[in-house]
Design an enzyme around this catalytic site. Sequence first.
Site, PDB file in Angstrom:
ATOM      1  N   GLU A  99       6.700  -0.796   8.142  1.00 62.47           N
ATOM      2  CA  GLU A  99       6.810   0.004   9.356  1.00 62.47           C
ATOM      3  C   GLU A  99       7.671  -0.717  10.393  1.00 62.47           C
ATOM      4  O   GLU A  99       7.380  -1.862  10.753  1.00 62.47           O
ATOM      5  CB  GLU A  99       5.433   0.255   9.967  1.00 62.47           C
ATOM      6  CG  GLU A  99       4.453   0.967   9.064  1.00 62.47           C
ATOM      7  CD  GLU A  99       3.089   1.108   9.713  1.00 62.47           C
ATOM      8  OE1 GLU A  99       2.430   2.115   9.451  1.00 62.47           O
ATOM      9  OE2 GLU A  99       2.675   0.200  10.475  1.00 62.47           O
ATOM     10  N   CYS A 100       8.695  -0.070  10.885  1.00 63.10           N
ATOM     11  CA  CYS A 100       9.509  -0.537  12.008  1.00 63.10           C
ATOM     12  C   CYS A 100       9.999  -1.971  11.789  1.00 63.10           C
ATOM     13  O   CYS A 100      10.946  -2.198  11.048  1.00 63.10           O
ATOM     14  CB  CYS A 100       8.741  -0.388  13.315  1.00 63.10           C
ATOM     15  SG  CYS A 100       9.807  -0.368  14.774  1.00 63.10           S
TER      16      CYS A 100
END
Length: 438
Positions: free
Chosen positions: A324-325
């Site tokens: 994620e990210c």
Amino acid sequence: MASALCPAIFFAAPASGQGKTTMTAAIARLLTRHGKKVRIFKTGPDYLDPQILEQASKNPVVQIDLWMAGEAWCRQQFYLAAQSADIILVEGAMGLFDGSPSSADLAAYFNIPVALIMDVKGMAQTAGAVAAGLARFRDDCKVIGLVANNCASQRHQELIEQTLPDDLPLITTLKRSEEIALPERHLGLVQASEVRDELEQRFEAAADLLDAERLLSWLAELPAIEFFAEPEQVMEPLLAGVKIAVAKDQAFSFIYQSNLALLESLGASVCFFSPLQDSQLPDADALWLPGGYPELHAQALAENKAMKQQIAAFHQQGKPILAECGGFLYCMEQLTDLAGEQFEMLALMPGQGSMRGKRGCQGMQTAVLPEGDVRGHAHHRSRSAQTPEPIGYGKRQRHPAPGEEIYRYGSLTASYLHLFFASNPAAVASLFSNKAAG
């Protein structure tokens, strides 16, 4: 339906940047000094403010959002906190009426009274007018007081009080002081773990500056609110026997505690490792690479070749990885930091990530995955390039344009989106098992 009683107050503001976190932390620290057990909730998908508030209150802080988490989940969290807390504090997001659902929506839904936090620097009687206008804007959102931040003097306080209506008292003030400012960087506040001792000094200084007698007397008069919860559903052990290794250090720390709890309720065991410092990956069945600040530690991540080789081998074995990210940036071939220097990353998938200063992307989105829709949000100041074709896009909460790209590269699922696992436990269980759809 079960219920629990506890006093609660919702701290909101006319806009961002009014000092909500500083004031909430100061009030929490003052209450803990007086032996109160304080539970804080932070409105919206925030990772940094809860770290600050957790240290100030010495208790876990839960992010709360009606859209991302759902009404039933939010009710359950308030009910659980009310069972043991002496008082519940809720910190709003942005301005009181901003967003959908807004802080006002959340306060109204749970019948929590609102105290306005306002930076009164550069105004006097106008502060009273603004507060009164906000208090009267909606009938279902009950505003019951004002907290004046950056109040310069006793005379400044008097000028504000003179214009407030009788049913909207001035609760407390906080003077201007460099000693209480919370340290910041490009995505918001600095992580609490980086400046723990400094934060302690600032919490104590801020608590000292509050009008303690007036504030504590006002808080003591807050009525108890009845928080309800439906019978808690027993999770099917979809991840029984699955061990999930989670990256957690100064580079990767954007982790909802509720996400970890959800994984464990599904039967998984969770362990942690540091891509910065460890050379050996834990023995695990799946990996979670959450968001954080890899750009601030890009050189150390690049130089930890043993860990890079371990994760690459894990990926080659076809074991599930969720990135994620910041974790997504780590999975690409190169990352260019804020100074323009490029570093070699994991190369689990094609692509380059680069930081882009002050402008970025943020907002609520649903990750449309083969396993099912999972709600979450985006907040980043970087861009990706030369990536493969995405398998889908995030669906924005209130806009028809496609959201963040979602990639599936072998056993890797990667995106800029931060997922809220409780919004679809079955889909999350599939992501971390070998049942992930290709």
